[in-house]
Design an enzyme around this catalytic site. Structure first.
Site, PDB file in Angstrom:
ATOM      1  N   TYR A 171       0.843  -1.198   0.000  1.00 32.07           N
ATOM      2  CA  TYR A 171       0.000   0.000   0.000  1.00 32.07           C
ATOM      3  C   TYR A 171       0.875   1.243   0.000  1.00 32.07           C
ATOM      4  O   TYR A 171       2.013   1.227   0.445  1.00 32.07           O
ATOM      5  CB  TYR A 171      -1.015   0.006   1.144  1.00 32.07           C
ATOM      6  N   CYS A 172       0.343   2.325  -0.555  1.00 36.99           N
ATOM      7  CA  CYS A 172       1.074   3.587  -0.731  1.00 36.99           C
ATOM      8  C   CYS A 172       2.464   3.341  -1.324  1.00 36.99           C
ATOM      9  O   CYS A 172       3.477   3.737  -0.746  1.00 36.99           O
ATOM     10  CB  CYS A 172       1.181   4.335   0.597  1.00 36.99           C
ATOM     11  N   PRO A 173       2.530   2.683  -2.498  1.00 42.37           N
ATOM     12  CA  PRO A 173       3.836   2.356  -3.079  1.00 42.37           C
ATOM     13  C   PRO A 173       4.575   3.601  -3.552  1.00 42.37           C
ATOM     14  O   PRO A 173       3.970   4.581  -3.981  1.00 42.37           O
ATOM     15  CB  PRO A 173       3.472   1.447  -4.261  1.00 42.37           C
TER      16      PRO A 173
ATOM     17  N   LYS B  78       8.015  -5.022   2.281  1.00 41.39           N
ATOM     18  CA  LYS B  78       8.052  -3.620   2.710  1.00 41.39           C
ATOM     19  C   LYS B  78       7.687  -3.482   4.185  1.00 41.39           C
ATOM     20  O   LYS B  78       6.722  -4.075   4.658  1.00 41.39           O
ATOM     21  CB  LYS B  78       7.079  -2.806   1.853  1.00 41.39           C
TER      22      LYS B  78
END
Length: 273
Positions: free
Chosen positions: A143-145, A156
């Site tokens: 998420y939120c890459p 991550k």
């Protein structure tokens, strides 16, 4: 350049990791804007913060076609949404996530990459005894890459963003210290599923794959706490020659904080009601 930016003579310290449920994420974003505006005169600052059961949404998230349904999913899991004052996408915050804001003066200009590299250098120093395998680069499926996702073995555990205000820059990171990284990612995946409902949108939202995310505790296979990580932050900065002074906002900063908080509350009221 990153490590050089960290080598400030003095840091004001703002530890907001133990304020509990009454400390709202809108206050955090107002705080960073306040510190950015005064950093040229007051000097560099490092702010640490924890928010309980919060999902921070970006500007693009606010444009999701079925946002209300997505928010219902968050509420069902006991999480509250907050709209940040900058870009980026949905990020999960809870008691196992340490947020760090490195606030630096833009004297002579700090290019965007240098700000990211400074935070990357700090995190690598924090965990130098445990690993030399912290990589920076987008983790597809997280998420939120972004290009400054931090990962170990492809999973991550942190993401870095920046906010620039009035001659100051706040480099912000969320560190998933403990708990389940994949469970946090599952929540974001469910949020997007409900908020999109299969519709095609102009903006491409991430397809979240929970297995791409983990906490540092999971990755390093050793117990870790937010408090332990905060000690590592301070120790790393002192090893670079900085003096650290626990601080509070000045009278002028407090007034500015009130204005900034009002803006954040207005923004959230318009989107979330």
């Amino acid at each position: 350049m990153g490590i050089e930016l960290l080598k400030q003579e003095h840091y004001r310290i703002f530890d907001q990791t133990s304020l509990g449920n009454t400390f709202h994420a809108t206050q955090s974003f107002a705080m960073d804007d306040t510190l950015c505006a005064s950093v040229a005169t007051e000097g560099a600052a490092i702010r640490s913060w924890v928010h309980h059961e919060t999902v921070v949404l970006g500007i693009q998230d606010a444009r999701l076609p079925h946002l209300d349904d997505g928010i219902d999913v968050l509420h069902a899991h006991g999480f509250q949404p907050v709209i940040r004052n900058s870009g980026g996408l949905a990020v999960v915050l809870d008691a196992g996530v340490l947020n760090i804001s490195l606030v630096l003066p833009e004297r002579g200009g700090i290019d965007i990459d240098s700000g990211y590299e400074a935070m990357l250098a700090l995190v690598r120093r924090m965990f130098a005894e445990e690993t030399d395998a912290i990589n920076a680069g987008e983790v597809v499926g997280s998420y939120c890459p972004g290009s400054y996702d931090l990962s170990i073995a492809g999973k991550k555990f942190a993401g870095i963003s920046q906010r620039r205000v009035r001659g100051g820059v706040a480099v912000q990171i969320y560190l998933c210290v403990n708990g389940s990284g994949s469970a946090r990612a599952q929540l974001v995946r469910d949020f997007y599923a409900a908020a999109l409902q299969g519709e095609t949108t102009k903006f491409v939202y991430p397809t979240v794959v929970p297995e791409t995310m983990a906490s540092l505790e999971e990755l390093l296979q050793r117990p870790l706490t937010v408090e332990d990580c905060l000690v590592r932050v301070y120790r790393s900065l002192m090893e670079l020659g900085a003096t650290l002074t626990p601080s509070v906002l000045s009278e002028v900063e407090n007034e500015r904080f009130g204005v900034n908080l009002g803006r954040m509350l207005d923004r959230n009221e318009k989107v979330l009601g």
